[in-house]
Design an enzyme around this catalytic site. Structure first.
Site, PDB file in Angstrom:
ATOM      1  N   HIS A 121     -10.568  25.245  29.165  1.00 27.07           N
ATOM      2  CA  HIS A 121      -9.591  24.438  29.906  1.00 27.07           C
ATOM      3  C   HIS A 121     -10.374  23.287  30.554  1.00 27.07           C
ATOM      4  CE1 HIS A 121      -6.770  23.558  33.223  1.00 27.07           C
ATOM      5  NE2 HIS A 121      -5.858  24.284  32.596  1.00 27.07           N
ATOM      6  N   ASP A 198     -14.071  32.261  33.572  1.00 23.18           N
ATOM      7  CA  ASP A 198     -12.777  31.715  33.972  1.00 23.18           C
ATOM      8  C   ASP A 198     -11.724  32.729  33.527  1.00 23.18           C
ATOM      9  OD1 ASP A 198     -10.295  30.539  33.955  1.00 23.18           O
ATOM     10  OD2 ASP A 198     -10.950  28.654  33.048  1.00 23.18           O
ATOM     11  N   GLN A 201      -6.457  33.161  32.517  1.00 21.47           N
ATOM     12  CA  GLN A 201      -5.473  33.681  31.554  1.00 21.47           C
ATOM     13  C   GLN A 201      -5.631  35.177  31.321  1.00 21.47           C
ATOM     14  OE1 GLN A 201      -2.879  32.202  30.156  1.00 21.47           O
ATOM     15  NE2 GLN A 201      -3.340  30.231  31.089  1.00 21.47           N
ATOM     16  N   LYS A 224      -0.482  32.641  38.155  1.00 17.64           N
ATOM     17  CA  LYS A 224      -0.267  33.081  36.775  1.00 17.64           C
ATOM     18  C   LYS A 224      -0.101  34.598  36.696  1.00 17.64           C
ATOM     19  CE  LYS A 224      -2.512  29.071  34.801  1.00 17.64           C
ATOM     20  NZ  LYS A 224      -3.667  28.480  34.121  1.00 17.64           N
ATOM     21  N   CYS A 362      -4.277  21.094  28.473  1.00 19.53           N
ATOM     22  CA  CYS A 362      -5.521  20.849  29.227  1.00 19.53           C
ATOM     23  C   CYS A 362      -6.742  21.307  28.440  1.00 19.53           C
ATOM     24  CB  CYS A 362      -5.511  21.533  30.596  1.00 19.53           C
ATOM     25  SG  CYS A 362      -4.201  20.971  31.664  1.00 19.53           S
TER      26      CYS A 362
HETATM   27  C1  LIG Z   1      -4.545  27.533  34.349  1.00 17.46           C
HETATM   28  C2  LIG Z   1      -5.965  27.582  33.968  1.00 17.46           C
HETATM   29  C3  LIG Z   1      -6.953  27.015  34.771  1.00 17.46           C
HETATM   30  C4  LIG Z   1      -6.641  26.219  36.011  1.00 17.46           C
HETATM   31  O1  LIG Z   1      -5.964  26.985  36.943  1.00 17.46           O
HETATM   32  P1  LIG Z   1      -5.349  26.279  38.249  1.00 17.46           P
HETATM   33  O2  LIG Z   1      -4.443  27.328  38.796  1.00 17.46           O
HETATM   34  O3  LIG Z   1      -4.604  25.066  37.776  1.00 17.46           O
HETATM   35  O4  LIG Z   1      -6.489  25.942  39.143  1.00 17.46           O
HETATM   36  C5  LIG Z   1      -8.256  27.147  34.372  1.00 17.46           C
HETATM   37  N1  LIG Z   1      -8.589  27.804  33.262  1.00 17.46           N
HETATM   38  C6  LIG Z   1      -7.667  28.375  32.466  1.00 17.46           C
HETATM   39  C7  LIG Z   1      -8.099  29.124  31.246  1.00 17.46           C
HETATM   40  C8  LIG Z   1      -6.325  28.275  32.787  1.00 17.46           C
HETATM   41  O5  LIG Z   1      -5.408  28.819  31.995  1.00 17.46           O
END
Ligand SMILES: *Cc1c(COP(=O)(O)O)cnc(C)c1O
Length: 404
Positions: A121, A198, A201, A224, A362
């Protein structure tokens, strides 16, 4: 098995109509919907205990502080962190990653290397690029194959004693691919590099165990995973959080302030300057309780069925191509139809009540790899049904007929 109709009744928004049609919400990868218990917990906080935390001796301030710290403890237990002070409240994944990259600015030197993956992302690419610009370190990228999987032989070859940090997502938001992070963490540690995962997801679908993974940092967002917007968590190993300098200066993060020298508060407060999203932090704990009551085993079973059903039904459509065909996948289907722009399909099916995401998600480098402007992404949650998938498939067929 889950009683899906009963679960759906927990989410007031799901019974809405959009454009005169029942809402089919398949944009869970962008943000999940919220159950009534989460909505109620937010109101309850403001109705009953609203006060600033860690400051007052008065009763409300203590109640708010207790609720906030209880929530931190819930997160600690949920991700199996060793200490509660390794759990930092943030405004989201993006904030967590920037906190780490900012800290590494005082550690990295020219010639050092940072490894990112080609599946990231933008929020796990750009902060590292900024860090490399600031420090003279070099950014290296793990390539992917046509199935959307990272190529592990190439990753192994990139690692060396120059590698200081490796950063990768647990699950790709654009394609749904689940990355072999345990392998990647072990390999990175073997050359002495720190690893940030990260998990934005991953947390809606599974319960990460940060000690078993042995990652150094794990960042995710609350919104999320059925929690409020503007909430998130950065897990960091104690030794790393002690080593990194604070991200922001201000109230709450200090021990003592004079104009000659300020000393910083202990963890976790050193990284929590200013008044945080108190309600959000508390309600994130409610969301985690809700998900655990449903059970991540049940969530995964339901989502695997949805993924299999959607994949099979969509592939019945002639000219439809799915991106991210690797074996290890979360409930995300990213696709296009030959000769039709994803935006056009997204707009037509929105008129039919179906909410999907269209665009680059993104993750422009992934779209460049496949030489496409974007995809249509349907991302499923445990509260979605096969009937909804059938509605989407019919809507996509209608759109295809209209556009070709
Ligand atoms: C949504 C997402 C982000 C960013 O999350 P925010 O809530 O916008 O800070 C980063 N990495 C991944 C894989 C995402 O899906």
């Amino acid at each position: 098995m889950l009683d899906i109709q009963k679960i759906r009744a927990d989410f007031p928004i799901l019974s809405q109509k959009v454009n005169g049609k029942p809402l089919v919400y398949f944009d869970n990868g962008a943000t999940s919907q919220k159950p009534q218990v989460v909505i109620d917990a937010d109101a309850k906080y403001y109705q009953e205990i609203n006060a600033n935390i860690h400051r007052g001796v008065h009763t409300l301030s203590q109640l708010a502080t207790d609720a906030y710290e209880i929530s931190r403890g819930k997160v600690q237990e949920h991700i199996n962190a060793k200490f509660a002070h390794e759990v930092l409240f943030t405004s989201g994944t993006t904030h967590g990653i920037n906190l780490v990259t900012n800290g590494f600015a005082s550690i990295l030197k020219p010639g050092d290397e940072v490894i990112v993956s080609s599946l990231e992302h933008h929020s796990n690419i750009v902060p590292w690029q900024m860090l490399c610009e600031k420090t003279g370190a070099t950014l290296k990228v793990i390539p992917m194959n046509e199935e959307g999987e990272l190529i592990m032989e190439a990753y192994d070859a990139l690692l060396s004693e120059k590698t200081k940090v490796v950063t990768v997502n647990h699950i790709s938001n654009a394609l749904g691919i689940i990355n072999p992070i345990k392998y990647m963490i072990d390999k990175a540690h073997a050359v002495g590099a720190a690893v940030l995962i990260d998990g934005a997801q991953a947390v809606p679908h599974l319960k990460p165990d940060v000690q078993a993974l042995d990652c150094d940092f794990y960042a995710f967002s609350g919104h999320k995973m059925c929690g409020p917007t503007g909430t998130g968590i950065l897990y960091g190993k104690e030794e790393w959080l002690n080593k990194l300098p604070p991200y922001q200066g201000g109230g709450e993060m200090i021990k003592e302030v004079t104009f000659e020298k300020t000393t910083y508060a202990d963890l976790p407060h050193k990284f929590e300057a200013g008044t945080p999203n108190i309600a959000g932090g508390i309600v994130l704990g409610t969301a985690i309780d809700y998900l655990n009551e449903i059970g991540f085993d049940n969530i995964q079973k339901q989502e695997e069925e949805l993924l299999a059903h959607a994949t099979k039904r969509l592939l019945e459509i002639e000219g439809l191509k799915i991106y991210g065909t690797g074996k290890n996948k979360a409930s995300v289907v990213s696709f296009n139809i030959d000769g039709i722009h994803p935006y056009d399909i997204g707009s037509i099916i929105d008129k039919l009540g179906i909410a999907v995401r269209t665009g680059h998600h993104c993750a422009q480098p992934i779209m460049n790899f496949f030489c496409i402007p974007g995809t249509i992404r349907a991302s499923f949650s445990f509260y979605n049904t096969k009937e909804e998938i059938n509605l989407m498939v019919e809507a996509v067929k209608t759109a295809k007929t209209m556009l070709s």
